[in-house]
Design an enzyme around this catalytic site. Structure first.
Site, mmCIF file in Angstrom:
data_model
loop_
_atom_site.group_PDB
_atom_site.id
_atom_site.type_symbol
_atom_site.label_atom_id
_atom_site.label_comp_id
_atom_site.label_asym_id
_atom_site.label_seq_id
_atom_site.Cartn_x
_atom_site.Cartn_y
_atom_site.Cartn_z
ATOM 1 N N HIS A 1 -10.211 0.578 -10.307
ATOM 2 C CA HIS A 1 -9.675 1.379 -9.535
ATOM 3 C C HIS A 1 -8.136 2.019 -9.651
ATOM 4 O O HIS A 1 -7.996 3.194 -9.644
ATOM 5 C CB HIS A 1 -9.949 1.430 -7.732
ATOM 6 C CG HIS A 1 -8.689 1.662 -7.246
ATOM 7 N ND1 HIS A 1 -9.664 2.504 -6.770
ATOM 8 C CD2 HIS A 1 -7.730 1.191 -6.850
ATOM 9 C CE1 HIS A 1 -8.612 3.316 -6.102
ATOM 10 N NE2 HIS A 1 -7.692 1.959 -5.472
ATOM 11 N N ARG B 1 -11.322 -10.674 -11.403
ATOM 12 C CA ARG B 1 -9.777 -10.068 -12.642
ATOM 13 C C ARG B 1 -9.125 -10.564 -12.304
ATOM 14 O O ARG B 1 -8.913 -11.568 -12.021
ATOM 15 C CB ARG B 1 -9.264 -9.063 -11.375
ATOM 16 C CG ARG B 1 -9.005 -9.715 -10.264
ATOM 17 C CD ARG B 1 -8.527 -8.525 -8.908
ATOM 18 N NE ARG B 1 -6.954 -7.728 -8.688
ATOM 19 C CZ ARG B 1 -6.118 -7.303 -8.631
ATOM 20 N NH1 ARG B 1 -6.650 -6.950 -7.369
ATOM 21 N NH2 ARG B 1 -5.198 -6.802 -8.703
ATOM 22 N N HIS C 1 1.294 -1.473 -0.335
ATOM 23 C CA HIS C 1 0.106 0.008 0.371
ATOM 24 C C HIS C 1 0.231 1.072 0.425
ATOM 25 O O HIS C 1 0.654 1.857 -0.836
ATOM 26 C CB HIS C 1 -1.508 0.025 1.343
ATOM 27 C CG HIS C 1 -2.179 0.990 0.388
ATOM 28 N ND1 HIS C 1 -3.127 0.532 -0.312
ATOM 29 C CD2 HIS C 1 -1.787 2.124 0.928
ATOM 30 C CE1 HIS C 1 -3.553 2.202 -0.196
ATOM 31 N NE2 HIS C 1 -2.844 3.044 0.201
#
Ligand code: HAS
Length: 561
Positions: free
Chosen positions: A377, A440, A223
């Site tokens: 996203h 995905r 992240h």
């Protein structure tokens, strides 16, 4: 848009040009891989001349080259350029070249391993998918090279500090130091994952690997990695954009606060990628979720600060009324082509940011996780604001450091708009398809895009086809950019002594408050939050897992040994 000029040595100018040109070639291969992804998934092709029929190999190429190699090179090249420029100090060439060579050798090793099919592990290199040891060593060298680069900037800054007591640190330096503080802390976890888990396992020294622990260490890194990508773009937004648009940065203090908030909140959030994973208790997932909302705050502050800066410049340029400033921006000014890369990225980020906040909400994550929504996203974030700012930045830097005029300027100007149209179409297709359940990372050419398959879903087809339309338009935008970039590289240099200039914005308001002048307290708070948020997560993972997994490859349901 010229500013104070600064002279770099020939050796350093050459290094920065190399750090931009080689990854640009790799990026183009990666972008081609992206186009192939859309065609594969729609079932339009079953094989491509470059990677053959191996969808996952193509996907690994696409992710590693675009998201890891290109971005790391750009961040280092950008910092090598902007920190010395802002502090008016020379780079130590030996350190800079050592770092550059380590990064180059590492990236080439990782790229070759991927190309020959020895590292089909995608950009997250999750075990139990196993790569050749040279792939992991290559990635390690890339990271170590980027650490070595900072051995140049820290002493340079300390000398500057001594010579300039009481002077505020230039915003560009604050932003780039934030980038590399986040990067340094984050890469420690992936270094542990690679050196103590993946490498010994891949070398056959140990038979099994703790998959959950490896995933957790990866997301400790993964992240903050996204902010390592985003922060150089933020430096361009805060430092260059207001000046290019003909105005000033609305609040200097807001900019510095934003960077400090990223130091604090970028890291203790990784478990939001693991909401659906077993082994981690829900209260720790909630804690990471709360910090995730906190890390969205600096971006919300950024949205208001930049909009206010653009409003100021727009009004100065004659914009009237509440929204008139929006039409007084240099969207199509050929001499200010760089603005197009920054504004398109910002507009895309409005959608990328909203999607991020949806992902961060636990219940909504259950709907979108592992669906095509997630690539929707991240294309609106890393392939949007980050990619566009890095492309604009690379073209600007290459023209400065090679002392060339930007060529094919009209193409360079329109490329980000075309790319943006394609990106919005593609991401819309991915997001809506994802909401319908389109997974995905699936080679759908052989499954639901195939009418003979039991997985075939006619409802998704229109959205898969939209991703193809968007992907092709994006590719056209990138080809226009690459043409301008390489025509510039191979054009004749300008006459005269090569000097470098950057458009540096003046602040409209605020001197930085004393509590925003020092990184140390923020680094300490970040470490406390990391310990608080990760100790129980790692404890849970170690408690809940036993044994481990042998290596696998995506082609085979049986272990590799
Ligand atoms: Fe994310 C998954 C949550 C931001 C990248 N993210 C990913 C993955 C990637 C990625 C690569 O909570 C997939 C990983 C994988 O392979 O599995 N993300 C967030 C949140 C934010 C966020 C809360 N992500 C980013 C950024 C990325 C990035 C930035 C790359 C650079 N993300 C998640 C979550 C997941 C996730 C979950 C896991 C999903 C799952 O289940 O797998 C926030 O930081 C976003 C805050 C942003 C904003 C927007 C501010 C808007 C601005 C523009 C203003 C415009 C102006 C223009 C001023 C609040 C600054 C005005 C001008 C005019 C002319 C009008």
């Amino acid at each position: 848009m010229s500013e104070e000029a600064f002279r770099f040595s020939k050796s350093n100018r050459t290094l920065i040009a190399v750090l931009l040109i080689i990854p640009m070639v790799l990026l183009f291969i990666g972008v081609y891989g992206g186009l192939m992804q859309t065609l594969f998934r729609a079932g339009i092709i079953q094989s491509d001349p470059f990677v053959g029929g191996d969808y996952y190999k193509g996907l690994t190429f696409h992710g590693v080259l675009n998201a890891i190699v290109f971005t790391t090179f750009f961040a280092v090249a950008f910092a090598n350029a902007l920190i010395p420029y802002s502090l008016k100090k020379a780079l130590n060439s030996k350190v800079a070249w050592t770092s550059g060579i380590l990064m180059l050798v590492g990236s080439v090793m990782a790229a070759i391993m991927t190309m020959i099919g020895e590292a089909t592990v995608l950009y997250t290199f999750y075990p139990p998918l196993k790569a050749h040891p040279l792939f992991y060593i290559g990635l390690t060298l890339l990271v170590v090279g980027s650490w070595v680069a900072s051995a140049n900037w820290v002493p340079m800054y300390l000398t500057w500090r001594k010579e300039n007591p009481g002077k505020k640190t230039p915003m560009a330096v604050v932003g780039l130091f934030t980038t590399f503080i986040v990067w340094f802390i984050a890469t420690l976890a992936v270094a542990v994952e690679i050196l103590f888990m993946l490498l010994p396992w891949s070398l056959g020294l140990v038979d099994e690997i703790n998959v959950m622990l490896a995933r957790t260490l990866f997301w400790f890194f993964g992240h903050p990695l996204v902010y390592f990508w985003l922060l150089p773009a933020y430096v361009m937004y805060y430092v260059f954009m207001p000046k290019i648009s003909g105005g000033k940065l609305y609040s200097d203090m807001a900019g510095r606060l934003v960077f400090m908030m990223f130091v604090v909140f970028s890291i203790p959030v990784g478990t939001h990628h693991q909401y659906m994973d077993p082994a981690i208790s829900s209260q720790w997932k909630l804690l990471h979720g709360i910090f995730t909302f906190a890390v969205a705050l600096p971006s919300l502050i950024t949205a208001f600060t930049l909009a206010a800066s653009l409003e100021y410049s727009g009004k100065k340029n004659g914009g009237k009324g509440l929204f008139g400033w929006m039409w007084k921006q240099p969207y199509f000014d050929k001499e200010k082509w760089f603005f197009a890369y920054l504004i398109t990225g910002l507009l895309i980020f409005i959608f990328g940011g909203i999607g991020g906040i949806i992902n961060a909400s636990y219940q909504m994550n259950t709907i979108v996780h592992n669906t095509a929504w997630v690539p929707g996203h991240f294309h609106l974030t890393v392939a949007g604001p980050v990619m566009l700012a890095f492309l604009g930045g690379s073209l600007y830097l290459i023209s400065q450091f090679m002392n060339k005029e930007v060529r094919l300027k009209t193409w360079a100007l329109f490329s980000p708009y075309i790319y943006t149209i394609g990106l919005l179409i593609m991401s819309y297709g991915l997001k809506i398809g994802g909401l319908m359940g389109m997974p995905r990372r699936t080679n759908t050419g052989a499954s639901y895009a195939n009418p003979d398959s039991i997985l075939y879903q006619a409802d998704w087809m229109v959205y898969i086809n939209l991703t193809v339309v968007g992907g092709v338009i994006m590719f056209i935008g990138i080809v226009m950019y690459i043409a301008s970039f390489f025509t510039t590289v191979f054009s004749k240099s300008k006459e005269g002594e090569p000097v470098v200039t950057f458009p540096i914005s003046e602040p409209l308001h605020d001197e930085p408050a004393p509590w925003l002048r020092n990184f140390k307290p923020y680094i300490v708070i970040a470490i406390i939050l990391i310990v608080l948020s990760y100790t129980p997560v790692i404890y849970d993972v170690l408690q809940a897992t036993y044994g481990g997994s042998p290596p696998f490859s995506p082609d085979s349901p049986v272990p590799l040994r």
